[in-house]
Design an enzyme around this catalytic site. Structure first.
Site, PDB file in Angstrom:
ATOM      1  N   ARG A 108       0.852  -1.188   0.000  1.00 39.98           N
ATOM      2  CA  ARG A 108       0.000   0.000   0.000  1.00 39.98           C
ATOM      3  C   ARG A 108       0.876   1.221   0.000  1.00 39.98           C
ATOM      4  O   ARG A 108       1.735   1.369   0.875  1.00 39.98           O
ATOM      5  CB  ARG A 108      -0.833   0.064   1.285  1.00 39.98           C
ATOM      6  CG  ARG A 108      -1.922  -0.907   1.362  1.00 39.98           C
ATOM      7  CD  ARG A 108      -2.958  -0.480   2.380  1.00 39.98           C
ATOM      8  NE  ARG A 108      -2.479  -0.372   3.753  1.00 39.98           N
ATOM      9  CZ  ARG A 108      -3.250   0.020   4.758  1.00 39.98           C
ATOM     10  NH1 ARG A 108      -4.490   0.371   4.531  1.00 39.98           N
ATOM     11  NH2 ARG A 108      -2.788   0.070   5.974  1.00 39.98           N
ATOM     12  N   THR A 112      -1.248   7.419  -0.509  1.00 38.31           N
ATOM     13  CA  THR A 112      -2.534   7.348  -1.238  1.00 38.31           C
ATOM     14  C   THR A 112      -3.348   6.120  -0.835  1.00 38.31           C
ATOM     15  O   THR A 112      -4.525   6.029  -1.173  1.00 38.31           O
ATOM     16  CB  THR A 112      -2.258   7.243  -2.745  1.00 38.31           C
ATOM     17  OG1 THR A 112      -1.534   6.006  -2.971  1.00 38.31           O
ATOM     18  CG2 THR A 112      -1.405   8.400  -3.240  1.00 38.31           C
ATOM     19  N   ASP A 204      -0.708  -3.996  12.776  1.00 41.14           N
ATOM     20  CA  ASP A 204      -0.163  -4.389  11.482  1.00 41.14           C
ATOM     21  C   ASP A 204       0.100  -5.893  11.498  1.00 41.14           C
ATOM     22  O   ASP A 204       0.983  -6.380  12.217  1.00 41.14           O
ATOM     23  CB  ASP A 204       1.136  -3.622  11.211  1.00 41.14           C
ATOM     24  CG  ASP A 204       1.626  -3.868   9.794  1.00 41.14           C
ATOM     25  OD1 ASP A 204       1.749  -2.895   9.035  1.00 41.14           O
ATOM     26  OD2 ASP A 204       1.880  -5.042   9.437  1.00 41.14           O
ATOM     27  N   ASP A 207       3.713  -7.048  10.585  1.00 44.62           N
ATOM     28  CA  ASP A 207       4.698  -6.764  11.645  1.00 44.62           C
ATOM     29  C   ASP A 207       4.509  -7.712  12.825  1.00 44.62           C
ATOM     30  O   ASP A 207       5.487  -8.185  13.408  1.00 44.62           O
ATOM     31  CB  ASP A 207       4.572  -5.317  12.126  1.00 44.62           C
ATOM     32  CG  ASP A 207       5.239  -4.352  11.155  1.00 44.62           C
ATOM     33  OD1 ASP A 207       6.126  -4.792  10.391  1.00 44.62           O
ATOM     34  OD2 ASP A 207       4.876  -3.168  11.146  1.00 44.62           O
TER      35      ASP A 207
HETATM   36  N1  URA Z   1      -3.179  -4.007   7.312  1.00 47.35           N
HETATM   37  C1  URA Z   1      -2.880  -4.404   8.579  1.00 47.35           C
HETATM   38  O1  URA Z   1      -1.933  -5.160   8.776  1.00 47.35           O
HETATM   39  N2  URA Z   1      -3.624  -3.947   9.590  1.00 47.35           N
HETATM   40  C2  URA Z   1      -4.670  -3.131   9.411  1.00 47.35           C
HETATM   41  O2  URA Z   1      -5.328  -2.764  10.390  1.00 47.35           O
HETATM   42  C3  URA Z   1      -4.987  -2.726   8.094  1.00 47.35           C
HETATM   43  C4  URA Z   1      -4.226  -3.182   7.067  1.00 47.35           C
END
Ligand code: URA
Length: 213
Positions: A108, A112, A204, A207
């Protein structure tokens, strides 16, 4: 809420809900997060494959020959959206060890939030395969839409999208653009924050899965 999106299913099994709540806890370790994701994914695979066709086959039991159902065709392909999709892929492969596997690398753009493809490796015979596309977080829906577009371009026979946590924004996007793609999730959360993270979510997923933060 789900009536709004006929192609969307939340799997409300207590084992899935319990394990997902543990994953959401910020104090859950990387090792535990990984293990829980693997376990939930196996259960989600059970739901996502519930309509696989069966064919009657003659089998010799120790006592007699009789007809029993076996999976017909078995032309499945699991496609993981890199990198967090790998966590779901591992659990699904425990249940579907002979499925083919493809990878789509999408990131991503943090400014944007648009999806940018940087890697693609899929089986050649995708047109003969039913695809289960996996990514733990269905947030804006941009990555899912980009991946599904690519799979459709390559004529995948059918596509199901399996995620852990979905945001209403992402479900609306995918189901409006592709009403024929069913979406299976373990939870539908409240909304996205200004950075495209799901609230309350689990942070995330990449992560937390790989311990990179
Ligand atoms: N990607 C993620 O890892 N967590 C989110 O909350 C949104 C997208």
């Amino acid at each position: 809420m789900q009536q709004q999106w006929p192609s969307f299913t939340v799997v409300e099994h207590p084992l899935i809900q319990h394990k997902l709540s543990l994953m959401r806890d910020r104090n859950t370790s990387t090792a535990e997060f990984r293990r829980l994701l693997r376990e939930i994914s196996l259960l989600l695979a059970y739901e996502a494959t519930r309509e696989l066709p069966l064919a009657a086959t003659e089998i010799d039991t120790p006592l007699e020959r009789a007809s029993f159902p076996l999976l017909a065709g078995k032309k499945l392909c699991l496609v993981s959206i890199l990198r967090a999709g790998g966590g779901i892929l591992d659990g699904m492969l425990d249940l579907l060890p002979s499925a083919r596997v493809g990878h789509i690398g999408i990131y991503r753009d943090p400014r944007t939030l648009q999806a940018i493809e940087y890697y693609l490796k899929l089986p050649d015979d995708l047109a003969e395969r039913d695809v289960i596309l996996v990514d733990p977080m269905l947030a804006t829906g941009n990555s899912a839409v980009a991946a599904i577009l690519r799979l459709k371009e390559l004529a995948a026979r059918s596509i199901k999208f399996v995620c852990l946590v979905a945001a209403p924004e992402g479900v609306a996007k995918v189901s409006n653009v592709f009403p024929d793609v069913s979406i299976v999730a373990a939870a539908l959360d409240r909304c996205l924050d200004a950075h495209g993270y799901i609230l309350p979510g689990l942070g995330d997923a990449g992560d937390r899965l790989f311990g990179t933060k």
